[in-house]
Design a protein around this motif. Structure first.
Motif, mmCIF file in Angstrom:
data_model
loop_
_atom_site.group_PDB
_atom_site.id
_atom_site.type_symbol
_atom_site.label_atom_id
_atom_site.label_comp_id
_atom_site.label_asym_id
_atom_site.label_seq_id
_atom_site.Cartn_x
_atom_site.Cartn_y
_atom_site.Cartn_z
ATOM 1 N N VAL A 216 21.187 -10.086 -12.255
ATOM 2 C CA VAL A 216 22.296 -9.739 -11.403
ATOM 3 C C VAL A 216 23.403 -9.127 -11.808
ATOM 4 O O VAL A 216 24.122 -8.118 -11.272
ATOM 5 C CB VAL A 216 22.794 -11.134 -10.536
ATOM 6 C CG1 VAL A 216 23.839 -11.070 -9.821
ATOM 7 C CG2 VAL A 216 21.407 -12.003 -10.080
ATOM 8 N N ARG A 217 23.812 -9.553 -13.074
ATOM 9 C CA ARG A 217 25.223 -8.876 -13.588
ATOM 10 C C ARG A 217 25.117 -7.327 -13.770
ATOM 11 O O ARG A 217 25.891 -6.498 -13.300
ATOM 12 C CB ARG A 217 25.507 -9.592 -14.944
ATOM 13 C CG ARG A 217 26.060 -10.818 -14.499
ATOM 14 C CD ARG A 217 26.885 -11.409 -15.762
ATOM 15 N NE ARG A 217 26.883 -12.799 -15.465
ATOM 16 C CZ ARG A 217 27.998 -13.651 -15.992
ATOM 17 N NH1 ARG A 217 28.997 -13.007 -16.694
ATOM 18 N NH2 ARG A 217 27.924 -14.891 -15.481
ATOM 19 N N PRO A 218 23.970 -6.868 -14.296
ATOM 20 C CA PRO A 218 23.867 -5.485 -14.465
ATOM 21 C C PRO A 218 24.041 -4.580 -13.067
ATOM 22 O O PRO A 218 24.159 -3.492 -13.004
ATOM 23 C CB PRO A 218 22.293 -5.239 -15.141
ATOM 24 C CG PRO A 218 21.958 -6.615 -15.662
ATOM 25 C CD PRO A 218 22.885 -7.675 -14.744
ATOM 26 N N LEU A 219 23.703 -5.019 -12.016
ATOM 27 C CA LEU A 219 24.031 -4.645 -10.766
ATOM 28 C C LEU A 219 25.368 -4.613 -10.175
ATOM 29 O O LEU A 219 25.781 -3.680 -9.396
ATOM 30 C CB LEU A 219 23.083 -5.355 -9.643
ATOM 31 C CG LEU A 219 21.544 -5.640 -9.879
ATOM 32 C CD1 LEU A 219 20.992 -6.329 -8.882
ATOM 33 C CD2 LEU A 219 20.969 -4.484 -10.476
ATOM 34 N N LEU A 220 26.296 -5.438 -10.721
ATOM 35 C CA LEU A 220 27.408 -5.658 -10.371
ATOM 36 C C LEU A 220 28.353 -4.499 -10.406
ATOM 37 O O LEU A 220 28.242 -3.627 -11.521
ATOM 38 C CB LEU A 220 28.335 -6.901 -10.693
ATOM 39 C CG LEU A 220 27.768 -8.124 -10.520
ATOM 40 C CD1 LEU A 220 28.466 -9.494 -11.200
ATOM 41 C CD2 LEU A 220 27.394 -8.520 -9.082
#
Ligand SMILES: Cc1cc2nc3c(=O)[nH]c(=O)nc-3n(C[C@H](O)[C@H](O)[C@H](O)COP(=O)(O)OP(=O)(O)OC[C@H]3O[C@@H](n4cnc5c(N)ncnc54)[C@H](O)[C@@H]3O)c2cc1C
Ligand code: SF4
Length: 517
Positions: A216-220
């Motif tokens: 998830v974080r890499p997509l933020l």
């Protein structure tokens, strides 16, 4: 009313978070709805009292058992879902798990897809989640088209000694597959510090390969991905035909909001995904969405598990203990005609954790007893497959609350596995060094609330009469509804479920990408 998204994903755990990662590069507009928030980084992350005794990271939800008695389920509502707390033991199901297996209490049914169908996705999942392992050591393991991306995590001396003793005795110990970002060759660069706070704790230094950190974080910050936290999905609305989900109803900050997406993927965890579908009944779906077969919520599984601390006079100074596995009893043997299950290590015991795990046995014990117990224990985790029984099910009441009816299966197999472990312990010389003449075991059966490995409430299959989802994990009865968490499992095997949920999310992600192309 808000804009229309291409895909709405409900839940950001192993299934939903990974699905978002698989879809993001398509450029399609993706909305992630997560009822929890980001898990805070704080000293409590690595403190057994807040984690195990106070249950700081467990949801305040109330569920009810078959008699209507309330309990607090051990579920975790955060970005990353249960993977924030998981032990990151990232196992593939064995090829035999995809076929029909005869158990003492009945049949574990065949999956509609084979190990070969899943294999490429397992490989991709292992690459993404940085799994450390050594393929080929475990005779029950299926073929790997790619080696693990990282070498197996080494055993510490006590575990190496146990592994060597087991091998000498004709067992087949193997290095357990671990999703931790440990670089043993270049420790100064390693994100993971190889600590004792992995299994059941959040990783304070963000070195555990969980769905938050990896997926998830890499997509933020990507313009096509939106994450809304504190967004609890309560219901799905359909058009008049009942074939298309047209609205995702969310409770956020006390307000009711409705979001629209061309495709909706429910990934709220097995119990909560069933809850959402059951609470979405309408004229066209009077028993709940996608539930014409009356299968939604049924066949709930969560493994027949035992945690066992084997005590001996010799100290066990191991810090990171989850490096060893044994599958010699995973399937039927010449001595026992049924599969007994998987043996692996669990996080190293400490006094506070033991108090939290089994308060009725240890709460009144003097402190030194627990500390001593923990210092001298070698800690094992035994998993036996439980069967998909239709009567083991999630239902909801008129207020929408979860009711969980569950009776364990395969208790004889679980006991058999325990007996095999006792033989192993004697064989590895632990009895000889023991305080007592016989090994002393602290046996901790996991109660109903310990639903960490929940699966199977919306199983996939080819027959709409007996399954909720088709083999792409799309609901048979709807054109744009998918369920992409452990709900889809038709059986659960006896290894930890997360890698299969991750691999499947990547598989379904490709299907959805192709569909949208
Ligand atoms: C302590 C612990 C240790 C574990 N150890 C291992 C292990 O070592 N190896 C392994 O393979 N597995 C392990 N597991 C199990 C593993 O974490 C789960 O199998 C896996 O996370 C399941 O993925 P999922 O997508 O089905 O659900 P989850 O990962 O739980 O994700 C569900 C998500 O949906 C969100 N959600 C729920 N309801 C709603 C709603 N109404 N609206 C919006 N969002 C919602 C939740 O907040 C959560 O983020 C462990 C679990 C626990 C708790
Ligand atoms: S062992 Fe590594 S990944 Fe696990 S909690 Fe410790 S630092 Fe994090």
């Amino acid at each position: 009313m808000t804009e229309n998204y291409d895909v709405i994903i409900i839940g950001t755990g192993a299934g939903g978070g990974t699905l978002a990662h698989a879809l993001a590069a398509s450029g399609k507009r993706i909305l992630l709805l997560e009822r929890g928030d980001f898990l805070p980084r704080e000293m409590d992350n690595w403190d057994a009292k807040p984690v195990f005794v106070d249950g700081k990271y467990i949801s305040k939800d109330t569920w009810f058992d078959r008699d209507g008695k309330s309990f607090q389920p051990q579920v975790h509502y955060f970005v990353g879902g249960a993977t924030k707390l998981y032990g990151a033991a990232l196992y593939r199901l064995r090829p035999g798990d995809f076929g029909e297996l005869k158990h003492v209490d009945g049949i574990s049914p065949a999956w509609p897809l084979s190990y070969e169908d899943f294999e490429p996705w397992y490989s991709r999942a292992e690459q993404l989640y940085q799994v450390h392992g050594n393929a080929g050591e475990d005779p029950t393991e299926g073929p790997h088209s790619e080696p693990y991306p990282w070498p197996a995590v080494s055993h510490e001396p006590r575990l190496q000694q146990i592994s060597d003793d087991l091998a000498k005795g004709g067992y087949h110990p193997f290095h357990a597959p671990c999703g931790i970002m440990l670089n043993e060759e270049r420790r100064p660069e390693s994100l993971c510090i190889r600590c004792a706070w992995c299994d059941g704790y959040p990783c304070m230094v963000h070195a555990k390969a969980d769905a938050d950190i990896i997926a998830v974080r890499p997509l933020l910050g990507q313009p096509n991905v939106t994450l809304l936290t504190g967004a609890e999905v309560t219901q799905l609305e359909t058009d008049d035909s009942g074939r298309t989900v047209t609205g995702v109803v969310v409770s956020r900050d006390g307000n009711r909001e409705v979001y629209r997406g061309d495709i909706v993927a429910v990934s709220a965890g097995a119990a909560n995904s069933a809850k959402i579908l059951l609470n979405s009944a309408n004229d066209k779906h009077p028993n709940g969405l996608a539930n014409g077969s009356d299968q939604v919520g049924r066949n709930y599984m969560f493994h027949n598990c035992k945690a066992i601390a084997a005590l001996c006079t010799e100290k066990n100074d191991t810090v990171y203990q989850k490096t060893l596995g044994i599958n010699d009893f995973y399937f039927a043997t010449k001595d026992y005609e049924y599969p007994a299950g998987n043996i692996q290590m669990v996080g190293k015991s400490n006094a506070e954790a033991m108090r939290g795990e089994q308060p009725e046995k240890t709460w009144f014990a003097p402190e030194w007893t627990l500390s001593d117990t923990a210092r001298h224990s070698v800690d094992w985790w035994l998993t036996t497959e439980d069967l998909p029984v239709p009567e083991n099910r999630v239902t909801t009441d008129k207020d929408g609350n979860v009711h969980l009816t569950y009776s364990p299966t395969n208790a004889e197999e679980a006991d058999r596995l325990c007996e095999e472990l006792k033989k192993i312990l004697n064989h590895t010389g632990m009895a000889a060094h023991h305080v007592f003449r016989k090994n002393f075991y602290m046996d901790m059966d996991i109660p109903l609330a310990g639903c960490a490995h929940q699966a199977g409430t919306c199983r996939f299959g080819t027959d709409p009469a007996t399954s909720v989802l088709d083999t792409d994990c799309k609901a048979h009865e709807l054109d744009n509804l998918y369920v992409v968490d452990t709900s889809f499992f038709p059986s659960i095997g006896a290894v930890n479920p997360a890698l299969t949920a991750i691999a499947n999310a990547m598989r379904v992600g490709e299907h959805i990408r192709n569909r949208m192309a």
